[in-house]
Motif scaffolding. Sequence first.
Motif, short mmCIF file in Angstrom:
data_model
loop_
_atom_site.label_atom_id
_atom_site.label_comp_id
_atom_site.label_asym_id
_atom_site.label_seq_id
_atom_site.Cartn_x
_atom_site.Cartn_y
_atom_site.Cartn_z
N UNK A 93 -0.92 8.13 4.71
CA UNK A 93 0.33 7.72 3.89
C UNK A 93 1.11 6.97 4.22
N UNK A 94 1.69 6.00 3.10
CA UNK A 94 2.66 4.58 4.14
C UNK A 94 3.96 5.65 4.21
N UNK A 95 4.02 7.10 4.16
CA UNK A 95 5.86 7.70 5.35
C UNK A 95 5.01 8.41 6.56
N UNK A 96 3.08 8.17 6.76
CA UNK A 96 2.91 8.47 8.25
C UNK A 96 2.92 7.70 9.35
N UNK A 97 3.00 6.33 8.80
CA UNK A 97 3.14 5.65 10.19
C UNK A 97 3.76 3.71 9.94
N UNK A 98 4.55 3.36 10.78
CA UNK A 98 4.82 2.00 10.92
C UNK A 98 3.75 1.35 10.90
N UNK A 99 3.82 0.21 10.06
CA UNK A 99 3.64 -1.55 10.49
C UNK A 99 2.58 -0.86 11.50
N UNK A 140 1.32 -1.05 0.26
CA UNK A 140 -0.05 -0.31 0.09
C UNK A 140 1.15 1.06 -0.05
N UNK A 141 -0.06 2.31 -0.53
CA UNK A 141 0.32 3.85 -0.25
C UNK A 141 0.31 4.25 1.04
N UNK A 142 -1.66 4.33 0.67
CA UNK A 142 -2.11 5.55 1.65
C UNK A 142 -3.13 4.14 1.96
N UNK A 143 -3.38 4.46 3.23
CA UNK A 143 -3.97 3.59 3.94
C UNK A 143 -5.11 3.94 4.76
N UNK A 144 -6.67 4.05 4.61
CA UNK A 144 -7.84 4.53 4.82
C UNK A 144 -8.77 3.36 6.42
N UNK A 145 -8.93 3.85 7.22
CA UNK A 145 -9.35 3.13 8.39
C UNK A 145 -11.18 2.84 8.00
N UNK A 146 -11.66 2.03 8.43
CA UNK A 146 -13.19 2.40 8.38
C UNK A 146 -13.63 1.85 10.02
#
Length: 262
Positions: free
Chosen positions: A222-228, A206-212
């Motif tokens: 974005x991937x740069x904003x958070x670790x796994x 992924x490059x972007x992550x949206x959590x519902x």
Amino acid sequence: MRDVSKFYGNIKALEGVSLEVHPGEITCVLGDNGAGKSTLIKIIAGLHQHDTGGFAIDGEEARLGSPREALDRGIATVYQDLAVVPLMPVWRNFFLGSEPTKGRGPFKRLDVAHMRRTTHSELLRMGIDLRDVDQPIGTLSGGERQCVAIARAVYFGAKVLVLDEPTAALGVKQSGVVLKYVAAARDAGLGVVLITHNPHHAYLVGNRFVLLKRGTMAGSHTKEQLELDELIRQMAGGSELEQLSHELERAPSPHLGGGITG
């Protein structure tokens, strides 16, 4: 999508959800069952229309009336329960509903040679070396069938590829195969929407992550904003999980009585 909401009577299926999809990127939508992922897919795929908010394709406001209209705008959706005919050959499933013909009038017939050749070459272009495109698609593994569906969408000119839980019913190895072809679709310039409840799979590609969560947005990064680890923590409920952990630690051990006497 900007602040999109969808209501079924008094039931709130989605509320205030925003989503960006860019060419050559994978946007992952994560959430548990009942989070609103299915409703989101249906809006993007043209099955349902949003009630409020904005939905733009290439900067132009859109309100898709059907899956055919979505396809015409370049949005292809691959569902978890793939719409394939198990006993038909791979090449026939690849062109199902869009079969090329040759000849005219009473001499018109399916161009089988072209379909076989194209299916093999398109699968090969995606990195799938299928020896025999005449074999029934039902003989392929779940991962391979997903890959055929992805290659089909790329061939028929999709600009956006929506994948509904493509690895949900697969083992580790087959999941890896599918993720490889998801990345290949991204590298081919498509914008990919990957619906999943598996943060490990999402973070790999992924490059972007949206959590519902219950129809609303629980996060957008974005991937740069958070670790796994942080993605897993947010996906698992974060503070709710910590609260549960404390409650379980405090829970008294169940007292089991003595043995059964005869």
